[in-house]
Write a protein that holds these residues in place. Sequence first.
Motif, short mmCIF file in Angstrom:
data_model
loop_
_atom_site.label_atom_id
_atom_site.label_comp_id
_atom_site.label_asym_id
_atom_site.label_seq_id
_atom_site.Cartn_x
_atom_site.Cartn_y
_atom_site.Cartn_z
N ARG A 25 56.55 -26.39 -3.52
CA ARG A 25 55.84 -27.08 -2.56
C ARG A 25 56.43 -28.06 -1.93
NH1 ARG A 25 50.49 -27.68 -0.56
NH2 ARG A 25 49.77 -29.68 -0.42
N GLU A 26 56.46 -28.20 -0.54
CA GLU A 26 57.36 -29.29 -0.02
C GLU A 26 58.59 -29.43 -0.49
OE1 GLU A 26 54.52 -32.45 0.29
OE2 GLU A 26 53.15 -31.35 1.44
N ASP A 89 49.41 -33.65 -3.29
CA ASP A 89 49.59 -34.48 -2.14
C ASP A 89 49.91 -35.99 -2.16
OD1 ASP A 89 49.37 -32.32 -0.43
OD2 ASP A 89 47.21 -32.46 -0.17
#
Length: 89
Positions: A25-26, A89
């Motif tokens: 992720r990212e 996040d």
Amino acid sequence: MTNQDDQPTINDVELPKSGEATFWREGVQHTIRADGTEDSEPSYSLHAEEALIAHISRREGKWVGDTVEPSRQVASDSDWRQVVIDVTD
């Protein structure tokens, strides 16, 4: 070396019944590990590059992500990814 575009994302993995599953992720590798025993409620730990960032467990029929911020809950098993996305996040 594997092309990062070929790495699994959160949308490509399912909750493991035992062991662990890895996704990206990212640009960061995340690992979700199954904790507990067959006799207990399912629970998981989420790590990002070996650092523990969250615990995910079931409470009252909902998946809950416990972090330093308030818990996030989702209504169904199929939405557990939202908990993972929220805590990363």
